[in-house]
Design an enzyme around this catalytic site. Structure first.
Site, PDB file in Angstrom:
ATOM      1  N   SER A 125       0.797  -1.090   0.052  1.00 30.93           N
ATOM      2  CA  SER A 125      -0.054  -0.169   0.120  1.00 30.93           C
ATOM      3  C   SER A 125       0.910   1.287   0.103  1.00 30.93           C
ATOM      4  O   SER A 125       0.395   2.310   0.923  1.00 30.93           O
ATOM      5  CB  SER A 125      -0.941   0.134   0.994  1.00 30.93           C
ATOM      6  N   ASP A 171      -6.758  -0.252   2.700  1.00 31.51           N
ATOM      7  CA  ASP A 171      -5.507   0.397   2.970  1.00 31.51           C
ATOM      8  C   ASP A 171      -5.316   1.653   3.396  1.00 31.51           C
ATOM      9  O   ASP A 171      -4.526   2.107   4.290  1.00 31.51           O
ATOM     10  CB  ASP A 171      -4.809   0.340   1.367  1.00 31.51           C
TER      11      ASP A 171
END
Ligand code: GLA
Length: 379
Positions: A125, A171
């Site tokens: 991420s 995320d």
């Protein structure tokens, strides 16, 4: 961490002849379990890791944002009153500015430098980290309140509508709300968070296969569409609303492919609940087994692993001191994650690196990760 702060201060001073007035950072994440469930309104269990995106900045008196990326060695500049889509790393900053403005926030201009140590495209991420660091930068020079969940939702909006990757909320949410020392069990419908700790004497090792994915790849969107098809069949908003009993009673009505996609999501939600219980009970062996089950389901039913991820996971599971291992993130490349005995973590990492290189010819990166706090101002 202090090393990146030093790099930011040095570069900022070189570019702007003074120290930055503020430094912000936002972390990448590793997901322990609950994969491809977030966009099904299900449950995930990520932790924010000690690898982050950093921005050092000072306010400007106009509506401009000017930023130097240390990693790309390139400047980018845009005007907050004329945001237009383009390509390049600055789209994450622009898209975040756009999402903040859409939410009614008045933004100030700023200039600065950025760097980070979240490897790009590895499933950790890096883009969410950049979105949340950007949000934090705007927060520092504007006058809106910092509401971590709102910032996460705006980060997702940036990702979905500006960058064009149709990802879920996991995320951005963990990058915004991470807690030091904890993973978070997240209900992706209500966005309720429950902090959970790793069993005593265990550590998390992230294992980068050095193979890469892109979210704009069709595989991710195709999986989403298949999940939506299954949810429509059951007449519910999202697969989260289908119990295992309901699924078993009606699964023969679905095509084999859609049935397997749905079976992954529904069983993964169950595993994630059990994993949280295992963590509350400090049961490392059970948590490891559930992680193994997650990977096998992602490999066989959801089909989002690749050879490198399967090889990495097989090698990890063979080492002594390993409780379980699985791919993490969107898949199709990137990282796997293992739960190991803390005392064995270093020797585990060495042995896995050696065996993985022997098997694939690729030199992997392995990191023992600490759970850190979400997006914050450093100084
Ligand atoms: C990517 C997406 C997340 C989530 C995972 C799979 O990381 O950004 O929203 O869907 O894949 O669990």
């Amino acid at each position: 961490m202090s090393n990146l702060k030093h790099i930011i201060e040095t570069k900022f001073t070189e570019k702007f002849s003074e120290m930055p007035s503020v430094i912000v950072r936002a972390p990448g994440r590793v997901n322990l379990i609950g994969e491809h469930t977030d966009y099904n309104d299900g449950f995930v269990m990520p932790m924010a890791i000690d690898r982050s995106m950093w921005i050092g900045l000072r306010p400007r008196n106009d509506q401009k944002v000017k930023i130097y990326s240390i990693d790309f060695d390139v400047w980018a500049e845009f005007s907050l009153d004329a945001l237009e889509k383009d390509t390049g790393f600055q789209e994450y900053l622009k898209g975040m500015a756009w999402a903040l403005q859409e939410a009614g926030h008045q933004l100030g201009g700023w200039e600065g430098v950025m760097t980070g140590d979240v490897p790009r495209g590895s499933g950790l991420s890096s883009s969410a980290a950049l979105e949340l660091a950007t949000a934090r930068a705007f927060y520092e020079v504007s006058s809106f309140d910092w509401n971590p969940k709102e910032m996460a939702l705006l980060g997702q909006k940036c990702e979905n509508q500006w960058v064009g990757a149709n990802t879920g909320i996991m995320d951005q949410l963990i990058s915004a709300t991470g807690q030091k020392g904890y993973a978070l069990k997240i209900d992706c419908r209500s966005l309720d968070l429950e902090p959970v700790t790793l069993p005593q004497g265990t550590a998390i090792v992230v294992m980068d296969t050095m193979t890469r994915h892109a979210h704009t790849d069709s595989g991710y969107n195709e999986r989403r569409a298949q999940c939506e098809e299954a949810a429509r069949h059951f007449g519910v908003k999202a697969l989260r609303d289908v119990s295992r009993e309901q699924f078993n009673a009606h699964k023969h009505e679905l095509s084999d492919l859609v049935m397997r996609r749905a079976r992954h999501v529904i069983s993964e939600d169950v595993r994630t609940h059990k994993a949280a219980e295992a963590m509350r009970a400090g049961d490392a062996a059970l948590l490891g087994q559930l992680m193994n089950g997650s990977h096998d389901s992602l490999r066989d039913d959801f089909e989002v692993t690749n050879d490198a991820l399967n090889t990495m996971v097989d090698i990890a599971r063979k080492q002594s001191g390993c409780y379980g291992a699985r791919m993490t993130g969107g898949g199709f490349g990137g990282c796997a994650v293992a739960l190991v005995e803390s005392d064995a973590a270093e020797s585990f990492a060495k042995a896995v690196s050696h065996d993985y290189f022997k098997a694939t010819g690729l030199e992997p990166q392995l990191y023992v990760c600490e759970a850190t706090e979400g997006a914050s101002t450093v100084s």
